[in-house]
Design a protein around this motif. Structure first.
Motif, PDB file in Angstrom:
ATOM      1  N   HIS A 180       3.114  -6.079   6.585  1.00  0.00           N
ATOM      2  CA  HIS A 180       3.225  -5.007   7.000  1.00  0.00           C
ATOM      3  C   HIS A 180       4.206  -4.716   8.015  1.00  0.00           C
ATOM      4  O   HIS A 180       4.965  -5.605   8.668  1.00  0.00           O
ATOM      5  CB  HIS A 180       1.810  -4.874   7.579  1.00  0.00           C
ATOM      6  CG  HIS A 180       1.539  -3.230   8.256  1.00  0.00           C
ATOM      7  ND1 HIS A 180       2.401  -2.345   8.645  1.00  0.00           N
ATOM      8  CD2 HIS A 180       0.246  -2.540   7.259  1.00  0.00           C
ATOM      9  CE1 HIS A 180       1.728  -1.084   8.651  1.00  0.00           C
ATOM     10  NE2 HIS A 180       0.562  -1.355   7.904  1.00  0.00           N
ATOM     11  N   ASP A 207       0.808  -1.048  -0.103  1.00  0.00           N
ATOM     12  CA  ASP A 207       0.234  -0.096  -0.156  1.00  0.00           C
ATOM     13  C   ASP A 207       0.640   1.455  -0.039  1.00  0.00           C
ATOM     14  O   ASP A 207       2.123   0.948   0.508  1.00  0.00           O
ATOM     15  CB  ASP A 207      -1.108   0.006   1.129  1.00  0.00           C
ATOM     16  CG  ASP A 207      -0.372  -0.559   2.470  1.00  0.00           C
ATOM     17  OD1 ASP A 207       0.710  -0.514   2.615  1.00  0.00           O
ATOM     18  OD2 ASP A 207      -1.065  -0.757   3.393  1.00  0.00           O
ATOM     19  N   CYS A 256       2.214   5.196   9.086  1.00  0.00           N
ATOM     20  CA  CYS A 256       2.128   3.746   9.114  1.00  0.00           C
ATOM     21  C   CYS A 256       3.081   2.976   8.382  1.00  0.00           C
ATOM     22  O   CYS A 256       2.948   1.516   8.614  1.00  0.00           O
ATOM     23  CB  CYS A 256       0.476   3.554   8.442  1.00  0.00           C
ATOM     24  SG  CYS A 256      -0.163   1.876   9.213  1.00  0.00           S
ATOM     25  N   GLU A 262      -5.104   2.581   1.190  1.00  0.00           N
ATOM     26  CA  GLU A 262      -5.466   1.536   2.209  1.00  0.00           C
ATOM     27  C   GLU A 262      -6.179   1.996   3.511  1.00  0.00           C
ATOM     28  O   GLU A 262      -6.861   1.513   4.218  1.00  0.00           O
ATOM     29  CB  GLU A 262      -4.364   0.889   2.609  1.00  0.00           C
ATOM     30  CG  GLU A 262      -4.485  -0.405   3.337  1.00  0.00           C
ATOM     31  CD  GLU A 262      -4.786  -0.193   5.034  1.00  0.00           C
ATOM     32  OE1 GLU A 262      -5.440  -1.046   5.402  1.00  0.00           O
ATOM     33  OE2 GLU A 262      -4.177   0.767   5.626  1.00  0.00           O
ATOM     34  N   GLU A 263      -5.550   3.298   3.728  1.00  0.00           N
ATOM     35  CA  GLU A 263      -6.082   3.989   5.112  1.00  0.00           C
ATOM     36  C   GLU A 263      -7.682   4.106   4.848  1.00  0.00           C
ATOM     37  O   GLU A 263      -7.826   4.822   3.705  1.00  0.00           O
ATOM     38  CB  GLU A 263      -5.376   5.211   5.521  1.00  0.00           C
ATOM     39  CG  GLU A 263      -4.061   5.094   5.560  1.00  0.00           C
ATOM     40  CD  GLU A 263      -3.667   4.359   6.927  1.00  0.00           C
ATOM     41  OE1 GLU A 263      -4.522   4.139   7.715  1.00  0.00           O
ATOM     42  OE2 GLU A 263      -2.494   3.691   7.056  1.00  0.00           O
ATOM     43  N   HIS A 278       3.895   2.895   5.090  1.00  0.00           N
ATOM     44  CA  HIS A 278       3.546   2.380   3.737  1.00  0.00           C
ATOM     45  C   HIS A 278       4.556   2.715   2.895  1.00  0.00           C
ATOM     46  O   HIS A 278       4.711   2.431   1.818  1.00  0.00           O
ATOM     47  CB  HIS A 278       2.300   3.005   3.326  1.00  0.00           C
ATOM     48  CG  HIS A 278       1.074   2.474   4.139  1.00  0.00           C
ATOM     49  ND1 HIS A 278      -0.360   2.717   4.001  1.00  0.00           N
ATOM     50  CD2 HIS A 278       1.054   1.521   5.314  1.00  0.00           C
ATOM     51  CE1 HIS A 278      -1.132   2.051   4.790  1.00  0.00           C
ATOM     52  NE2 HIS A 278      -0.395   1.392   5.633  1.00  0.00           N
TER      53      HIS A 278
HETATM   54 ZN   LIG Z   1      -0.987   0.480   7.535  1.00  0.00          ZN
END
Ligand SMILES: [Zn+2]
Length: 427
Positions: free
Chosen positions: A203, A111, A143, A178-179, A145
């Motif tokens: 992830h 992502d 996050c 994705e968020e 990404h």
């Molecule tokens: Zn994430």
């Protein structure tokens, strides 16, 4: 174990930092999309852009105004107009590399979007020290990404360099948005992955610290993100209150009733009214109210059970206060289900990576991830899927001081993926 060429790792870290500097929210990742496309072009990997591989009817939570603003910013930052035109306004990249030799089709998904968080300016913060702090106010790759994108670019480069020793076909999904779980369904329904024999998703961080790899087979919950609006009638609160219809009261009542939905005995369920804005001013019967609600469930049915109750309550509250209600789904994901066979393979690989001290199964994450739509699509068509985590010492995802020690952490993710490919696709 496959050797990691130093140049590949150096490039990956530099890529991550370049992307970190220019974070973009879901559906506005035009600079990031351009960065990825340029690299795939250089590697002579065939690719499609968002406008071509996404199913537009399945796009959730995309704001036209935000998209226009982002396009403007991307143009000012050197993305050519001709490229923007090619995206048709939709971000993300899907790449294909065919070795020309018979073998499996293996897909990997990363992502690419960021989070609406202001990055810490603290002198001890990793990106401040490294000089690659976010240049965009109130947007940050908090996050990880940026790391996912950089790793997948490095995997693509490794495949091209090692193509003579590989067989089969490789697919790379650089997924937008994705968020808020907004982009996954559009990628899945676009059909790009329909011939994949294996799909790998991953992830950074979450429950894993540096030196740790986690394997997930279940535990990500199915979820629905709902935007609810109530429309009433304004009136002067002193002179003719009887003429007004209060959207605020309908929303408040809905919020408390929603919190009382009975939880289900068949598995985990969640509901959260996370935002409620209502009213115009002190002496006006409030004509507008807006709520942001999410539900979750251990299975799709359990999530649907929560959604059904939310919808019933919203419509009933609207009727009770004689106002109009509108419910819009702005994001969704199904629960995670992967294949044990792939997990075992990933586990064995992780156990061989020198810097990994601990390998564990994490089947109780209780967050959500929309790669689950991609996984479901592949598995429904007879393919298999795996999901792994690799650690970093962060201070919490989506936080202003999220940090990932990229030089030590990212090589673990890269090594996991290329080792998998080397074992499954050696020509
Ligand atoms: Zn994430």
């Amino acid at each position: 174990m496959q050797e990691l060429p130093l140049q590949l790792v150096t490039q990956m870290i530099a890529d991550r930092r370049t992307i970190h500097k220019r974070p973009e929210l879901g559906w506005t990742e035009f600079e990031t999309t351009y960065f990825i496309a340029k690299r795939l072009e250089k590697l002579q990997i065939e690719f499609q852009l968002g406008g071509d591989f996404l199913d537009r009817a399945s796009v959730h939570g995309r704001d036209e105004q935000e998209v226009r603003t982002a396009i403007q910013r991307a143009l000012e930052h050197g993305v050519p107009k001709t490229f923007i035109k090619k995206t048709q306004g939709y971000t993300g990249v899907a790449g294909i590399f065919d070795t020309g030799r018979p073998g499996p089709t293996i897909a990997i998904r990363a992502d690419i979007d960021a989070v609406p968080v202001q990055e810490s300016q603290d002198e001890a913060h990793e990106s401040v020290m490294g000089g690659y702090c976010s240049e965009i106010p109130m947007v940050m790759h908090s996050c990880g990404h940026d790391a996912h994108t950089a790793i997948l670019l490095a995997v693509a480069e490794w495949i091209v360099e090692n193509q003579d020793n590989l067989c089969g076909k490789f697919k790379f999904v650089f997924q937008p948005s994705e968020e808020g779980v907004r982009g996954g369904l559009a990628v899945a329904n676009g059909g790009f992955l329909d011939d994949a024999d294996v799909l790998l998703c991953f992830h950074i961080g979450t429950k894993c610290k540096l030196g740790e790899v986690g394997i997930c087979e279940k535990g990500f919950l199915a979820t629905s993100k709902l935007n609810v609006t109530f429309e009433g009638v304004p009136a002067h609160a002193g002179s003719n209150p009887e003429a007004g219809k209060s959207a605020l009261l309908a929303a408040c009542n809905a919020a408390t009733l929603i919190s009382g939905i009975p939880r289900h005995s068949k598995g985990l369920t969640r509901v959260c009214v996370g935002k409620l804005i209502a009213g115009e001013s002190r002496n006006v019967i409030p004509a507008h109210a807006a709520m942001e609600i999410e539900t979750r469930g251990e299975t799709g049915e359990l999530d649907q059970y929560m959604v059904n109750h939310v919808c019933r309550i919203v419509n009933s509250a609207a009727e009770a206060f004689d106002v109009k209600a509108r419910i819009e789904t702005v994001g969704s994901a199904v629960n995670l289900e992967t294949d044990h066979e792939i997990s075992v393979r990933l586990q064995k690989i992780a156990e061989q990576v020198e810097s990994v001290e601990r390998v564990a199964y994490y089947n109780d994450i209780a967050a959500s991830e929309d790669c689950t739509w991609l996984i479901k699509r592949v598995r429904d068509r007879g393919g298999k899927a795996g999901y792994f985590l690799f650690g970093c010492n962060h201070h919490g995802h989506h936080k202003t001081d999220f940090t990932i020690q990229d030089e030590v952490s990212l090589p673990v993710g890269l090594r996991m993926l290329i080792q998998y490919l080397a074992e499954r696709c050696s020509g």
